[in-house]
Design a protein around this motif. Structure first.
Motif, mmCIF file in Angstrom:
data_model
loop_
_atom_site.group_PDB
_atom_site.id
_atom_site.type_symbol
_atom_site.label_atom_id
_atom_site.label_comp_id
_atom_site.label_asym_id
_atom_site.label_seq_id
_atom_site.Cartn_x
_atom_site.Cartn_y
_atom_site.Cartn_z
ATOM 1 N N PRO A 245 0.836 -1.209 0.000
ATOM 2 C CA PRO A 245 0.000 0.000 0.000
ATOM 3 C C PRO A 245 0.867 1.254 0.000
ATOM 4 O O PRO A 245 2.059 1.200 0.318
ATOM 5 N N PRO A 246 0.281 2.397 -0.329
ATOM 6 C CA PRO A 246 1.087 3.623 -0.404
ATOM 7 C C PRO A 246 1.684 4.054 0.924
ATOM 8 O O PRO A 246 2.643 4.818 0.945
ATOM 9 N N ASP A 247 1.125 3.554 2.050
ATOM 10 C CA ASP A 247 1.678 3.920 3.357
ATOM 11 C C ASP A 247 2.601 2.838 3.910
ATOM 12 O O ASP A 247 2.847 2.772 5.118
ATOM 13 N N ALA A 248 3.120 1.992 3.030
ATOM 14 C CA ALA A 248 4.046 0.938 3.467
ATOM 15 C C ALA A 248 5.320 1.550 4.038
ATOM 16 O O ALA A 248 5.699 2.674 3.687
ATOM 17 N N PRO A 249 5.986 0.819 4.914
ATOM 18 C CA PRO A 249 7.294 1.292 5.377
ATOM 19 C C PRO A 249 8.274 1.412 4.210
ATOM 20 O O PRO A 249 8.051 0.855 3.136
ATOM 21 N N ALA A 250 9.355 2.125 4.432
ATOM 22 C CA ALA A 250 10.406 2.223 3.414
ATOM 23 C C ALA A 250 10.954 0.833 3.102
ATOM 24 O O ALA A 250 11.011 -0.044 3.971
ATOM 25 N N ILE A 251 11.356 0.648 1.850
ATOM 26 C CA ILE A 251 11.885 -0.637 1.380
ATOM 27 C C ILE A 251 13.221 -0.370 0.702
ATOM 28 O O ILE A 251 13.331 0.545 -0.136
ATOM 29 N N SER B 168 16.167 1.335 -15.580
ATOM 30 C CA SER B 168 14.973 0.821 -16.256
ATOM 31 C C SER B 168 14.154 -0.065 -15.327
ATOM 32 O O SER B 168 12.923 -0.045 -15.349
ATOM 33 N N PHE B 169 14.833 -0.851 -14.491
ATOM 34 C CA PHE B 169 14.147 -1.723 -13.551
ATOM 35 C C PHE B 169 13.326 -0.894 -12.560
ATOM 36 O O PHE B 169 12.143 -1.173 -12.312
ATOM 37 N N ALA B 170 13.934 0.135 -12.000
ATOM 38 C CA ALA B 170 13.221 0.993 -11.054
ATOM 39 C C ALA B 170 12.047 1.700 -11.721
ATOM 40 O O ALA B 170 10.948 1.784 -11.159
ATOM 41 N N GLN C 55 12.530 3.891 -6.945
ATOM 42 C CA GLN C 55 13.600 4.636 -7.597
ATOM 43 C C GLN C 55 14.947 4.016 -7.255
ATOM 44 O O GLN C 55 15.063 3.220 -6.328
ATOM 45 N N GLU C 56 15.956 4.366 -8.057
ATOM 46 C CA GLU C 56 17.323 4.026 -7.677
ATOM 47 C C GLU C 56 17.711 4.839 -6.446
ATOM 48 O O GLU C 56 17.349 6.006 -6.329
ATOM 49 N N ALA C 57 18.449 4.208 -5.557
ATOM 50 C CA ALA C 57 18.930 4.917 -4.371
ATOM 51 C C ALA C 57 19.991 5.941 -4.760
ATOM 52 O O ALA C 57 20.794 5.704 -5.671
ATOM 53 N N ARG C 58 19.982 7.072 -4.066
ATOM 54 C CA ARG C 58 20.993 8.110 -4.271
ATOM 55 C C ARG C 58 21.738 8.332 -2.964
ATOM 56 O O ARG C 58 21.138 8.351 -1.887
ATOM 57 N N TYR D 80 13.795 1.789 -2.592
ATOM 58 C CA TYR D 80 15.081 2.264 -3.105
ATOM 59 C C TYR D 80 15.904 1.057 -3.563
ATOM 60 O O TYR D 80 16.172 0.148 -2.772
ATOM 61 N N ILE D 81 16.313 1.074 -4.833
ATOM 62 C CA ILE D 81 17.042 -0.045 -5.426
ATOM 63 C C ILE D 81 18.516 0.313 -5.549
ATOM 64 O O ILE D 81 18.865 1.395 -6.035
ATOM 65 N N ALA D 82 19.386 -0.594 -5.123
ATOM 66 C CA ALA D 82 20.827 -0.366 -5.263
ATOM 67 C C ALA D 82 21.175 -0.176 -6.734
ATOM 68 O O ALA D 82 20.839 -1.033 -7.560
ATOM 69 N N PRO D 83 21.838 0.913 -7.107
ATOM 70 C CA PRO D 83 22.215 1.097 -8.513
ATOM 71 C C PRO D 83 23.194 0.010 -8.956
ATOM 72 O O PRO D 83 24.064 -0.406 -8.180
ATOM 73 N N GLY D 84 23.044 -0.465 -10.182
ATOM 74 C CA GLY D 84 23.952 -1.477 -10.706
ATOM 75 C C GLY D 84 25.398 -1.020 -10.594
ATOM 76 O O GLY D 84 25.733 0.135 -10.881
ATOM 77 N N GLY D 85 26.274 -1.925 -10.137
ATOM 78 C CA GLY D 85 27.682 -1.597 -10.004
ATOM 79 C C GLY D 85 28.035 -0.851 -8.736
ATOM 80 O O GLY D 85 29.192 -0.472 -8.542
#
Length: 368
Positions: A195-201, A214-216, A228-231, A242-247
């Motif tokens: 749901p939109p109020d889910a905890p951070a992932i 592209s995956f994000a 999104q990709e993590a910054r 937040y997805i770990a950026p490739g590499g």
């Protein structure tokens, strides 16, 4: 009695690539290239005649493109497929679509310097073929073509997300996900019901640079939460993934009362960058009992020891079961390390997490 070799058919319209892949495969003691086809129509007859264990498949080919062939193959004769993709934005989007259709994994071939580039990737190529040979392949129904609407396939549709609701879930928690082979679709299965109020992932999926954007974007277009990709230095917020950026590795840190992402290109861990071990170890050290761990399908042991550290620090952990995994490597090792509280089919993981979060926020205790 000698173990049977893994029988591979190479499908690629480039004679150079066919020759290179054949030579790389035949150098291995445990596999052999039994055929090489220049297009899918020739490959179809080869597969019927030679009955290979794995095929490598190019995307752009004459007479029938690789995605159409893959779709037919997974519907009529499901078998392990490793895609050979170009390292471009369009190549990344097509590759993700191939994984959605049932391909086990992919190799990103360079646009220039193909000969030297493929030789440098030889170890990765044969590792992925070995993994594919052990994978659980399921029959897939046809996926609607990417051009089924008037929107170009490379266009990302950012749907309006609902505002984050008042916290009915335990939003002080952070969900940490690790995955490898088969993980792109497993992660989608976990995220789309959130749901939109889910905890951070926070997510580490083994994926090279150039593909995680592209995956994000794909996940963001499908999910109620933001993906999104993590910054580096970014605050970790509820309602976001937040997805770990490739590499690059992704780990968590504390800044005052906030959790923040740390993105860095330090040395590979367990041969991976990003590594699940890096993310999970930081969760154990920084989050403690505020972490929820999820280990999904993948080959190897990356993250298993650190997931046990998470458990020892107070995390509650879910591991995908063997029957629903494409490859039951990382989950198996997590279980062997004693890191799992619950081992569940993929489709039951998100409902179980949400039920636990809801119970936690209302003060109901879960039995461990």
């Amino acid at each position: 009695m000698a173990k049977a070799k893994i029988r591979v058919v190479v499908v690629d319209d480039s004679a150079l690539v066919r020759s290179l892949l054949t030579e790389i495969i035949n150098r291995q003691q445990d596999m052999e290239c039994v055929g090489a086809a220049a297009d899918p129509l020739v490959a179809r007859e080869m597969i019927r005649e030679l009955n290979p264990d794995v095929i490598t498949l190019d995307v752009e080919m004459p007479r029938m493109d690789g995605l159409e062939f893959l779709s037919r193959l997974m519907r009529l004769r499901p078998m392990p497929v490793v895609m050979v993709s170009t390292l471009t934005e369009q190549g990344a989007e097509i590759t993700l679509r191939a994984l959605e259709m049932g391909a086990i994994d992919f190799v990103a071939k360079p646009r220039i310097g193909v000969s030297g580039g493929l030789q440098e990737l030889a170890g990765e190529i044969v590792d992925k073929i070995r993994t594919a040979a052990t994978a659980h392949v399921r029959r897939r129904e046809p996926v609607a073509p990417a051009n089924a609407t008037s929107v170009p396939s490379h266009t990302v549709i950012h749907h309006e997300k609902p505002a984050v609701a008042l916290p009915r879930l335990s939003t002080e928690k952070i969900i940490c996900i690790g995955a490898s082979t088969g993980g792109t679709e497993a992660i989608r299965e976990v995220l789309t019901p959130m749901p939109p109020d889910a905890p951070a992932i926070v997510i580490t999926q083994h994926m090279p640079a150039g593909f995680t954007t592209s995956f994000a974007n794909r996940l963001d277009s499908l999910c109620k939460i933001r993906v999104q990709e993590a910054r580096n230095g970014e605050r970790i917020l509820p309602g976001h993934a937040y997805i770990a950026p490739g590499g690059h590795h992704l780990r968590l840190s504390r800044s005052g009362s906030n959790y923040v992402a740390v993105v860095e290109d330090t040395e590979p861990v367990n041969r991976h960058r990003p590594s699940v071990e890096v993310l999970f170890r930081s969760a154990a050290q920084v989050l403690g009992p505020n972490a929820i761990g999820i280990m999904l399908t993948g080959m190897g042991a990356d993250g298993a020891a650190a997931m046990r550290e998470m458990k020892d620090a107070g995390s509650y952990n879910y591991v995908q079961d063997e029957a629903s995994c494409v490859v039951f490597g990382m989950p198996r090792m997590a279980i062997q390390h004693g890191a799992a509280h619950e081992v569940l089919p993929l489709t039951q993981i998100t409902p179980a997490v949400l039920a636990r979060l809801s119970a936690t926020s209302t003060g109901v205790r879960h039995r461990i």
